[in-house]
Design a protein around this motif. Structure first.
Motif, PDB file in Angstrom:
ATOM      1  N   UNK A  54      19.546 -15.948  33.088  1.00  0.00           N
ATOM      2  CA  UNK A  54      18.635 -16.882  32.439  1.00  0.00           C
ATOM      3  C   UNK A  54      19.279 -18.257  32.268  1.00  0.00           C
ATOM      4  N   UNK A  55      18.407 -19.257  32.146  1.00  0.00           N
ATOM      5  CA  UNK A  55      18.845 -20.607  31.803  1.00  0.00           C
ATOM      6  C   UNK A  55      18.220 -20.954  30.465  1.00  0.00           C
ATOM      7  N   UNK A  56      19.023 -21.599  29.607  1.00  0.00           N
ATOM      8  CA  UNK A  56      18.592 -21.871  28.236  1.00  0.00           C
ATOM      9  C   UNK A  56      18.795 -23.352  27.923  1.00  0.00           C
ATOM     10  N   UNK A  57      17.781 -23.962  27.296  1.00  0.00           N
ATOM     11  CA  UNK A  57      17.904 -25.336  26.829  1.00  0.00           C
ATOM     12  C   UNK A  57      17.962 -25.301  25.301  1.00  0.00           C
ATOM     13  N   UNK A  58      18.904 -26.032  24.719  1.00  0.00           N
ATOM     14  CA  UNK A  58      19.116 -25.978  23.268  1.00  0.00           C
ATOM     15  C   UNK A  58      18.585 -27.222  22.570  1.00  0.00           C
ATOM     16  N   UNK A 102       8.903 -28.054  28.014  1.00  0.00           N
ATOM     17  CA  UNK A 102       8.999 -29.350  28.682  1.00  0.00           C
ATOM     18  C   UNK A 102       9.605 -30.401  27.766  1.00  0.00           C
ATOM     19  N   UNK A 103       9.227 -30.359  26.490  1.00  0.00           N
ATOM     20  CA  UNK A 103       9.772 -31.324  25.520  1.00  0.00           C
ATOM     21  C   UNK A 103      11.265 -31.095  25.318  1.00  0.00           C
ATOM     22  N   UNK A 104      11.671 -29.831  25.269  1.00  0.00           N
ATOM     23  CA  UNK A 104      13.090 -29.506  25.084  1.00  0.00           C
ATOM     24  C   UNK A 104      13.910 -29.966  26.282  1.00  0.00           C
ATOM     25  N   UNK A 139      16.882 -32.799  26.546  1.00  0.00           N
ATOM     26  CA  UNK A 139      18.189 -32.534  27.163  1.00  0.00           C
ATOM     27  C   UNK A 139      18.536 -33.615  28.176  1.00  0.00           C
ATOM     28  N   UNK A 140      17.513 -34.070  28.925  1.00  0.00           N
ATOM     29  CA  UNK A 140      17.746 -35.132  29.910  1.00  0.00           C
ATOM     30  C   UNK A 140      18.147 -36.433  29.213  1.00  0.00           C
ATOM     31  N   UNK A 141      17.500 -36.727  28.089  1.00  0.00           N
ATOM     32  CA  UNK A 141      17.834 -37.943  27.339  1.00  0.00           C
ATOM     33  C   UNK A 141      19.254 -37.872  26.767  1.00  0.00           C
ATOM     34  N   UNK A 201      24.874 -39.527  26.877  1.00  0.00           N
ATOM     35  CA  UNK A 201      26.295 -39.196  26.969  1.00  0.00           C
ATOM     36  C   UNK A 201      26.941 -39.903  28.149  1.00  0.00           C
ATOM     37  N   UNK A 202      26.185 -39.984  29.275  1.00  0.00           N
ATOM     38  CA  UNK A 202      26.721 -40.663  30.452  1.00  0.00           C
ATOM     39  C   UNK A 202      26.967 -42.130  30.149  1.00  0.00           C
ATOM     40  N   UNK A 203      26.017 -42.747  29.443  1.00  0.00           N
ATOM     41  CA  UNK A 203      26.168 -44.157  29.077  1.00  0.00           C
ATOM     42  C   UNK A 203      27.346 -44.344  28.139  1.00  0.00           C
ATOM     43  N   UNK A 204      27.493 -43.436  27.179  1.00  0.00           N
ATOM     44  CA  UNK A 204      28.605 -43.514  26.224  1.00  0.00           C
ATOM     45  C   UNK A 204      29.938 -43.336  26.933  1.00  0.00           C
ATOM     46  N   UNK A 205      29.981 -42.428  27.930  1.00  0.00           N
ATOM     47  CA  UNK A 205      31.205 -42.209  28.688  1.00  0.00           C
ATOM     48  C   UNK A 205      31.571 -43.447  29.501  1.00  0.00           C
TER      49      UNK A 205
END
Length: 277
Positions: free
Chosen positions: A49-53, A85-87, A91-93, A98-102
């Motif tokens: 399974x794949x899980x989004x938190x 879909x909202x979750x 996660x994409x946001x 995080x990419x921008x912060x890195x």
């Protein structure tokens, strides 16, 4: 317990939390899941399974046995397609943020590295790329200690890869030496993971780092005598306790009235505080 798309789960690991199953593969076989070693290991199952938190984290290709193990639990209710879909959008946001912060962090670190390399204050230190081994760090530690404490003899030893030991007798306090050597330490204990980790910063990138750094100060008889004299001067006659010598202060357990420490402990505490004469 059957797991389907939309199943709500909770993982006790601090970087996950509450989540929703959003993808599944294989044929579920929950009846085959077994706990071994008192629940420390779970085997069996057939699906993945794949899980989004809720915190934006995503766990992909998690086995059925893991989700039905001790670190995970199934919550009531099933999320619909809109909530999933909202979750996933969240996660994409989070990932983009995080990419921008890195990227910003990388720019800041590059600027700090450039500034350190050009700083004339550190012109006598050797620059290089040795973040962990301690070889470059040991060389620069020797130079800094020599400049900070002229005439003081230090033993700076690289015992093995990633380990440096600094020893000296009398002279500066441990805190004074640590103020210089501490910035070379790149290893630390991570209480969340309960393991030793590394954190390389700009200083390590320029002047070297060491995974394990130990500092230790020994005391001569003259220094111990100063400490003994200071203890008796601060505490009067210590209710008639005989004043020891540097050779005898640690013998036996001499109770000091009105103190939480014995005489030997008081002497060592004073010895640690005393700097050069």
């Amino acid at each position: 317990m059957k797991i389907t798309i939309g199943t709500r789960v909770t993982c006790v690991l601090h970087y996950f939390g509450e989540g929703i199953v959003y993808d599944a593969a294989g044929v579920p076989a929950p009846a085959t899941v077994r706990e071994l070693a008192g629940g420390a290991v779970t085997t069996g199952g057939n699906a993945r399974y794949s899980v989004v938190f809720a915190n934006g984290a995503v766990a992909r290709d998690v086995s059925e046995a893991v989700i039905l193990g001790v670190q995970w639990s199934i919550r009531e209710g099933v999320a619909d397609a809109e909530e999933i879909a909202a979750a996933l959008a969240n996660a994409a946001c989070v990932k983009a943020s995080k990419a921008s912060a890195e990227e910003m962090k990388a720019v800041r670190i590059a600027a700090e590295v450039a500034a350190l390399k050009a700083d004339p204050t550190h012109s006598k230190l050797v620059q290089g790329e040795d973040f962990y081994s301690g070889k470059l760090a040991a060389k620069n530690i020797r130079q800094e200690l020599k400049a900070a404490f002229p005439g003081m003899k230090f033993s700076v030893t690289k015992r093995h890869y990633g380990s440096v030991s600094v020893k000296w007798t009398d002279g500066p306090t441990v805190d004074q030496v640590d103020a210089i050597t501490g910035k070379y330490k790149s290893g630390y204990y991570d209480p969340h993971e309960d393991l030793h980790s590394n954190k390389v910063g700009p200083w390590h990138m320029v002047f070297g780092g060491v995974d394990y750094l130990n500092t230790g100060r020994d005391y001569s008889s003259a220094h111990l005598q100063r400490a003994i004299d200071a203890v008796f001067e601060k505490n009067g006659d210590l209710d008639g306790i005989e004043k020891p010598t540097p050779e005898t202060y640690g013998r036996g357990y001499v109770v000091v009235p009105g103190s939480n420490y014995c005489l030997a402990e008081l002497v060592l505490m004073e010895a640690r505080k005393l700097g050069p004469q």
